[in-house]
Design an enzyme around this catalytic site. Structure first.
Site, PDB file in Angstrom:
ATOM      1  N   ASP A 335     -35.235  10.845 -22.064  1.00 24.52           N
ATOM      2  CA  ASP A 335     -34.886  10.151 -20.822  1.00 24.52           C
ATOM      3  C   ASP A 335     -35.969  10.365 -19.755  1.00 24.52           C
ATOM      4  O   ASP A 335     -36.665  11.377 -19.751  1.00 24.52           O
ATOM      5  CB  ASP A 335     -33.544  10.704 -20.339  1.00 24.52           C
ATOM      6  CG  ASP A 335     -33.023  10.018 -19.097  1.00 24.52           C
ATOM      7  OD1 ASP A 335     -32.701   8.822 -19.187  1.00 24.52           O
ATOM      8  OD2 ASP A 335     -32.936  10.675 -18.049  1.00 24.52           O
ATOM      9  N   GLU A 364     -38.437   6.992 -22.510  1.00 23.56           N
ATOM     10  CA  GLU A 364     -38.015   5.949 -21.573  1.00 23.56           C
ATOM     11  C   GLU A 364     -39.083   5.816 -20.484  1.00 23.56           C
ATOM     12  O   GLU A 364     -39.155   6.624 -19.566  1.00 23.56           O
ATOM     13  CB  GLU A 364     -36.674   6.298 -20.932  1.00 23.56           C
ATOM     14  CG  GLU A 364     -36.181   5.201 -19.995  1.00 23.56           C
ATOM     15  CD  GLU A 364     -35.085   5.665 -19.051  1.00 23.56           C
ATOM     16  OE1 GLU A 364     -34.284   4.816 -18.635  1.00 23.56           O
ATOM     17  OE2 GLU A 364     -35.031   6.869 -18.734  1.00 23.56           O
TER      18      GLU A 364
END
Length: 621
Positions: A335, A364
């Site tokens: 993330d 990400e």
């Protein structure tokens, strides 16, 4: 369930304590156990306990040497660095702690490895990932409240009437529906974070970690997670685990008692990120702007971890390896990748891939342009640092997909946007290692409202599953789930119908779906299962040639050896008769191919007529 003191469920799962039962020196050791035979021979043990830094340490185990015994500025933590010899045997290792007249022995387990490092498969363009949020996907029991007797400070009972509360989905609910996912045709499951989020409100989404070694008990146990992965593997499906190293949850014990003063960035919480990722590669960036991007807190409930602290980074790296080795995951989705320290995360990725050479990691990297995303892929000439990050995420279709697949193609709109986007793939070291998707848990769904027709949806899905990259579909796409984030994120994270006891409809079954939903399900399942068959290598490894959209038609070919897959998309809402002259290099007149959508042969002629928004996927095998 009995509530245990801070003696740690982690200790109970691995290390065990002897002596000092009433007033232990050690509260917790992380990781809870480890393995012999790892490529990296150094193990960090993070030990916590009141004034534990003052304790003397003794370890006497064949093949294990205490190389460093480090105390930072908080006396309640101690970092032990053990060197584990190559020939060290698995077993139980005694770690003796002494402080004055107090003594305590921790029995720490060194396990034997059950898989060779090369056997961890990773995921690639031969796969299609199915992204799901465990709280919203399914629950295995009829009980509609989350168990509250879990030893958590903020148990957060389920309330399915509140889109921002926990709804009660769990890991066993995912396991129960693996056959459904297998029949749909996906080959990998990306699960949003499952680790403990002991936060006010429940933090149903999972992105505010409060224990890096414990599955959130409202989702289940570590054993439930391991079993779900084993069951997925038995069906030939992979599992990708969501991790978050940029930040923790504000209720993590570290925030109450930091191991060191520099464990977090801006520990007083006076600095939130500016969300401007351009600062990371801006050659003219100010220190102020860069600091407010990478060191600012993501939100007030998610304090920013300082990856420049070498002890923290070793802890995080070992945590990744621990979950890979203990649960046999096939990949990691990391993330908020660019918000963390680039150099530290480069070392992290390199260390993970050194231990597991066939593994894959996707970061990400949320950019509105191709250069920003390409900057982060391993081997990029745009970046002076090799990130060692194999796969990056392609946010183009989230930002432009609706216009691209809904708009007219002339002169520059519609499918020309797709063409122009792919024309910039020269920026990427490896375009096949780009994760592509139409929507996810952080965005509006591709369908912002319930559709009347599937023409545009079918075209977008067909492109996603036949173009370059690693496709990801968001749970519920196959049953036309729609929604926007305009009011709340919960509107794009609705419960899967039939996943919870008492649901009026069960979309996991054909009988529980509407005719339009069944049309969509059959269409995407047909493409997914076709993609798993003889076409798999062509789509995963084949070359790509495409023709800029003209007269409404976008054409491209995937080719590997003598096998070809040719896709024709009519980007117009009307019937379209066009000359096929310009595509003769891949479609000579008179060629007969099979359209895998209709199942019928198609013979190429000088002029051809396409239905509104028609998709043809032609193959020669």
């Amino acid at each position: 369930m009995k509530r245990f003191p801070l003696l740690s469920l982690a200790l109970m799962a691995g290390a065990s304590l002897i002596g000092a039962n009433h007033n232990p020196l050690v509260d917790k050791i992380e990781p809870p156990y480890w393995w012999t035979g790892m490529k990296c021979d150094t193990l960090q043990l993070m030990v916590s306990g009141k004034d534990i830094s003052k304790a003397d340490i003794n370890i006497d185990y064949p093949g294990v040497r205490l190389a460093e015994n480090i105390s930072l500025d908080n006396p309640d933590y101690k970092f032990l660095y053990l060197v584990i010899g190559r020939d060290t045997e698995p077993g139980i290792m005694d770690i003796e702690f002494s402080m004055g007249k107090k003594h305590q022995t921790v029995k720490y387990e060194l396990k034997g490895r059950t898989m060779a490092p090369e056997e961890y498969r990773g995921f690639d363009a031969s796969d299609v990932l199915y992204l799901l949020m465990p709280d919203r996907f399914a629950r295995d029991k009829a009980v509609e409240t989350v168990e509250t007797n879990t030893g958590m400070r903020f148990p957060a009972p389920a309330d399915r009437t509140d889109p921002n509360a926990r709804h009660g989905g769990n890991i066993k609910g995912i396991t129960k529906h693996l056959d459904y996912l297998d029949s749909l045709g996906v080959t990998a499951v990306w699960v949003c974070p499952v680790l403990e989020n002991d936060m006010p409100g429940g933090s149903y989404h999972g992105y505010a970690t409060t224990d890096y070694y414990r599955v959130d008990p409202r989702f289940g146990t570590n054993a439930d997670w391991q079993n779900m992965i084993s069951e997925a593997h038995s069906r030939g499906m992979k599992v990708v685990m969501d991790m978050i190293f940029n930040h923790s949850g504000s209720e993590h014990p570290w925030m109450k008692n930091m191991p060191s003063a520099d464990w977090y960035n801006h520990p007083d919480g006076d600095n939130l990120t500016n969300f401007r990722l351009s600062t990371v590669h801006d050659p003219y960036v100010s220190e102020y702007d860069l600091d407010h991007t990478t060191n600012g807190w993501f939100v007030t409930a998610m304090p920013d971890l300082n990856q420049r602290n070498p002890h923290l980074m070793k802890y995080l790296t070992q945590n990744s390896i621990w979950w890979i080795e203990s649960s046999k995951i096939d990949g990691i989705r990391m993330d908020t990748y660019p918000y963390a320290d680039m150099q530290a995360m480069s070392h992290w990725a390199a260390d993970v891939l050194h231990e597991y050479p066939n593994f894959n990691i996707v970061g990400e990297c949320w950019y509105a342009n191709e250069a920003g995303s390409a900057f982060w892929q391993s081997g990029s000439k745009l970046n002076p640092i090799d990130t060692h990050l194999p796969t990056v995420m392609d946010f183009f279709y989230i930002l432009n997909g609706k216009e691209a697949f809904n708009g007219d193609t002339d002169p520059w709109g519609g499918l020309n946007k797709v063409y122009d986007h792919l024309s910039l793939d020269f920026l990427y070291p490896d375009p096949q290692k780009i994760l592509t998707f139409l929507d996810n848990h952080d965005t509006d769904r591709f369908l912002t409202e319930d559709p009347d027709s599937l023409d545009v949806w079918k075209q977008a899905v067909a492109f996603l599953l036949t173009s370059r990259g690693i496709p990801q579909i968001y749970y519920g796409t196959e049953i036309l789930m729609s929604g926007t984030k305009e009011v709340t994120d919960g509107n794009v994270r609705r419960d899967f119908p039939g996943g919870f006891h008492g649901d009026k409809t069960n979309a996991f079954t054909k009988e529980g779906r509407t005719p339009l939903q069944n049309e969509a399900w059959d269409y995407i399942s047909h493409l997914l299962n076709w993609r798993k068959g003889d076409a798999n290598e062509v789509i995963a490894r084949g070359t790509l040639v495409h023709f800029m959209p003209q007269n409404g038609i976008y054409a491209y070919r995937r080719k590997l050896g003598d096998k070809e897959v040719i896709v024709l998309l009519n980007g117009r809402d009307s019937s379209n008769t066009v000359t096929m002259e310009r595509t003769r290099e891949i479609l000579p007149y008179g060629t007969t191919l099979t359209d895998i959508i209709s199942g019928k042969p198609v013979t190429v002629s000088e002029t051809m007529t396409f239905a509104p928004r028609q998709v043809m996927i032609l193959q020669n095998f």
